[in-house]
Design a protein around this motif. Structure first.
Motif, PDB file in Angstrom:
ATOM      1  N   ALA A  16     164.391   4.760 -11.121  1.00 27.90           N
ATOM      2  CA  ALA A  16     163.381   5.641 -10.192  1.00 27.90           C
ATOM      3  C   ALA A  16     162.567   6.480 -11.099  1.00 27.90           C
ATOM      4  N   ALA A  17     163.103   7.117 -11.987  1.00 27.06           N
ATOM      5  CA  ALA A  17     162.393   8.113 -12.744  1.00 27.06           C
ATOM      6  C   ALA A  17     161.137   7.397 -13.525  1.00 27.06           C
ATOM      7  N   ASP A  18     161.621   6.091 -14.216  1.00 30.15           N
ATOM      8  CA  ASP A  18     160.603   5.540 -14.865  1.00 30.15           C
ATOM      9  C   ASP A  18     159.513   4.996 -13.810  1.00 30.15           C
ATOM     10  N   LEU A  19     159.881   4.662 -12.884  1.00 28.43           N
ATOM     11  CA  LEU A  19     159.053   4.141 -11.799  1.00 28.43           C
ATOM     12  C   LEU A  19     157.965   5.188 -11.324  1.00 28.43           C
ATOM     13  N   ALA A  20     158.389   6.323 -11.160  1.00 24.58           N
ATOM     14  CA  ALA A  20     157.585   7.358 -10.600  1.00 24.58           C
ATOM     15  C   ALA A  20     156.623   7.882 -11.764  1.00 24.58           C
ATOM     16  N   ALA A  21     156.804   7.727 -12.973  1.00 20.66           N
ATOM     17  CA  ALA A  21     155.942   7.702 -14.209  1.00 20.66           C
ATOM     18  C   ALA A  21     154.947   6.654 -14.167  1.00 20.66           C
ATOM     19  N   GLN A  26     149.530   2.830 -12.396  1.00 19.28           N
ATOM     20  CA  GLN A  26     149.010   1.451 -11.952  1.00 19.28           C
ATOM     21  C   GLN A  26     148.163   1.686 -11.008  1.00 19.28           C
ATOM     22  N   ILE A  27     148.503   2.328  -9.936  1.00 15.24           N
ATOM     23  CA  ILE A  27     147.585   2.600  -8.797  1.00 15.24           C
ATOM     24  C   ILE A  27     146.257   3.030  -9.145  1.00 15.24           C
ATOM     25  N   ALA A  28     146.239   3.824 -10.099  1.00 13.64           N
ATOM     26  CA  ALA A  28     144.850   4.350 -10.581  1.00 13.64           C
ATOM     27  C   ALA A  28     144.071   3.292 -11.225  1.00 13.64           C
ATOM     28  N   ARG A  29     144.707   2.507 -11.796  1.00 12.94           N
ATOM     29  CA  ARG A  29     144.081   1.482 -12.407  1.00 12.94           C
ATOM     30  C   ARG A  29     143.575   0.560 -11.509  1.00 12.94           C
ATOM     31  N   ALA A  30     144.237   0.154 -10.559  1.00 11.97           N
ATOM     32  CA  ALA A  30     143.857  -0.721  -9.211  1.00 11.97           C
ATOM     33  C   ALA A  30     142.606  -0.062  -8.489  1.00 11.97           C
ATOM     34  N   GLN A  31     142.495   1.197  -8.523  1.00  7.65           N
ATOM     35  CA  GLN A  31     141.377   1.896  -7.599  1.00  7.65           C
ATOM     36  C   GLN A  31     140.099   1.852  -8.307  1.00  7.65           C
ATOM     37  N   GLY A  32     140.108   1.574  -9.697  1.00  4.29           N
ATOM     38  CA  GLY A  32     138.858   1.477 -10.303  1.00  4.29           C
ATOM     39  C   GLY A  32     138.274  -0.052 -10.621  1.00  4.29           C
ATOM     40  N   VAL A  48     151.794   8.226  -5.265  1.00  5.67           N
ATOM     41  CA  VAL A  48     152.714   6.897  -5.037  1.00  5.67           C
ATOM     42  C   VAL A  48     153.589   6.711  -6.130  1.00  5.67           C
ATOM     43  N   THR A  49     154.795   7.286  -6.078  1.00 10.23           N
ATOM     44  CA  THR A  49     155.576   7.382  -6.931  1.00 10.23           C
ATOM     45  C   THR A  49     157.228   6.548  -6.706  1.00 10.23           C
ATOM     46  N   THR A 273     154.447  -5.925  -6.458  1.00 13.80           N
ATOM     47  CA  THR A 273     153.694  -5.056  -7.180  1.00 13.80           C
ATOM     48  C   THR A 273     153.864  -5.294  -8.774  1.00 13.80           C
ATOM     49  N   THR A 274     152.892  -5.583  -9.483  1.00 14.93           N
ATOM     50  CA  THR A 274     153.089  -5.939 -10.904  1.00 14.93           C
ATOM     51  C   THR A 274     152.733  -4.687 -11.676  1.00 14.93           C
ATOM     52  N   LEU A 275     153.457  -4.250 -12.662  1.00 12.24           N
ATOM     53  CA  LEU A 275     153.251  -3.268 -13.576  1.00 12.24           C
ATOM     54  C   LEU A 275     152.352  -3.595 -14.851  1.00 12.24           C
ATOM     55  N   ASN A 276     151.886  -4.792 -14.975  1.00 10.00           N
ATOM     56  CA  ASN A 276     150.950  -5.353 -16.078  1.00 10.00           C
ATOM     57  C   ASN A 276     149.804  -4.678 -15.883  1.00 10.00           C
ATOM     58  N   PRO A 277     149.290  -3.599 -17.169  1.00  7.47           N
ATOM     59  CA  PRO A 277     148.070  -3.094 -16.882  1.00  7.47           C
ATOM     60  C   PRO A 277     147.113  -3.878 -17.110  1.00  7.47           C
TER      61      PRO A 277
END
Length: 405
Positions: A16-21, A26-32, A48-49, A273-277
């Motif tokens: 959970a801590a790793d996901l919160a970071a 990832q959400i910020a990347r998608a917003q762009g 969104v953590t 939801t993928t964490l692939n940058p």
């Protein structure tokens, strides 16, 4: 057997801590990205953590991805790099285009191959396709991640495949569940003994009888659940008790046609939801049904487990010449606060289609819902009010009982 890495055995708190970071980034990347068309505007990425936070974001459906790609080829504005910045571009039916990279284990398939015991010294007989679609490359990148060599076999020319497997000494198979049986039976006809002892399968149902058939020949057969868009989503370990969610994705199970999570253990649509940058897909609806399994795998891996593929979530059905979709049923439920769930049943009487809408509600007045049914489903039908929590929890919101024999 050692684990692929330390991520597999993290505590729930550490995960959970790793996901919160990772998730806000990832959400910020998608917003762009142009592909989201402003659907994430107004979302404070920093908030969104967790998986619970994701539930408030819109679901991205494959049909939307296809439309975006048609307007902005090839990737529809969903990648952080142009097509020329990737090592490969693949095409799946639709057409839908997928990027790929030769970065180590970009598709995250190495974790699955390691779980089945494939590694250095193995030669993988890779029967997934290499032509246009990415499945062959997905498994090849996984083989590279665990140090195994690959025979890029594809399908067809089975006699030549048997000869190659014998001469090269392939020790493991990757492909659809049933094609290995074709190869082995051809080898039997030719009087050839092959040294394949492990099979990493996907892309189709692995029936228990087929797994037992392989086991009878000394072959351990495990399955993974992957898609061309997302890569590996979940995989079996030697415990064979459900599929363990990959460490590079977040899986939610939602009511089909909505983005609303279902209670643990209930069947619903798989949303990932993928964490692939490079390719940040946020709440991507797979169209597949599954359910979360309670507890952890006996193998020691600690991530959430799902039951595997349990059917398709797109239950769109034509009744009286009109399409009825899960999204419409969801709208009906949302329209009345007292409705907890609803189910549309298509049947035939006197050679005519009949639509029955079963509604879970504390209010017994069926007629109170007639106008909403007609307006939202675009059809009139029978309405049956049933007690809350009485409809089957099998993921179906549209049940077609008609037979066409």
């Amino acid at each position: 057997m050692s684990n692929f890495d330390a991520l597999e055995t993290r505590t729930a708190q550490a995960r959970a801590a790793d996901l919160a970071a990772a998730l806000p980034e990832q959400i910020a990347r998608a917003q762009g990205l142009a592909g989201y068309g402003g659907s994430l505007d107004g979302v404070d990425a920093a908030t969104v953590t967790s998986v619970d936070d994701l539930a408030g974001l819109p679901v991205l459906r494959k049909s939307e991805l296809g439309k975006a790609q048609a307007a902005n080829a090839p990737f529809g504005g969903f990648t952080t790099k142009p097509a020329s910045g990737f090592s490969h571009v693949f095409q799946s039916p639709g057409p839908i285009y997928e990027p790929s990279s030769t970065d180590p284990d970009w598709w995250r398939m190495g974790r699955f191959l390691h779980a089945i015991g494939i590694g250095e010294g193995d030669i993988v007989h890779n029967c997934f396709g290499y032509h246009l679609t990415p499945a062959g490359m997905i498994f090849e990148s996984g083989a590279r991640a665990v140090g195994a060599a690959v025979l890029p076999a594809g399908t067809g020319q089975t006699e030549l495949q048997v000869i190659a497997a014998r001469d090269i000494g392939t020790t493991a198979y990757a492909g659809t569940p049933d094609y290995l049986k074709v190869i082995l039976e051809k080898a039997d006809e030719m009087g050839v003994t092959l040294g394949i002892t492990r099979a990493a399968v996907g892309g189709g149902a692995l029936f228990p009888s087929l797994r037992e058939w392989y086991a009878g020949r000394g072959i351990t057969c495990l399955q993974s659940y992957a898609t061309a868009d997302l890569g590996n989503i979940a995989y079996e370990s030697a415990s064979m008790e459900g599929l363990i969610v990959d460490e590079g994705v977040i899986v939610e199970i939602v009511t089909p046609g909505t983005g609303n999570p279902v209670p643990e253990g209930e069947v619903g649509e798989v949303v990932v939801t993928t964490l692939n940058p490079d390719y940040p897909l946020i709440r991507f609806a797979t169209g597949d049904l599954s359910a979360v399994m309670v507890g952890q795998s006996p193998c020691g891996r600690t991530n959430m487990r799902i039951k595997g593929w349990m059917g398709r979530a797109d239950q769109t059905t034509k009744i009286k010449g009109m399409f009825v979709r899960p999204e419409q049923v969801a709208q009906l439920v949302a329209h009345h606060a007292e409705i907890t769930r609803a189910r549309v049943i298509a049947s035939r009487e006197a050679e005519q289609d009949v639509m029955t809408v079963r509604i879970e509600s504390a209010s017994p007045d069926a007629e109170a819902y007639a106008a909403s049914v007609a307006a939202l489903l675009k059809l009139k039908g029978r309405i049956e009010v049933v007690a809350p929590d009485s409809l089957p929890k099998d993921g179906l919101v549209i049940e077609d009982q008609r037979t066409y024999d």
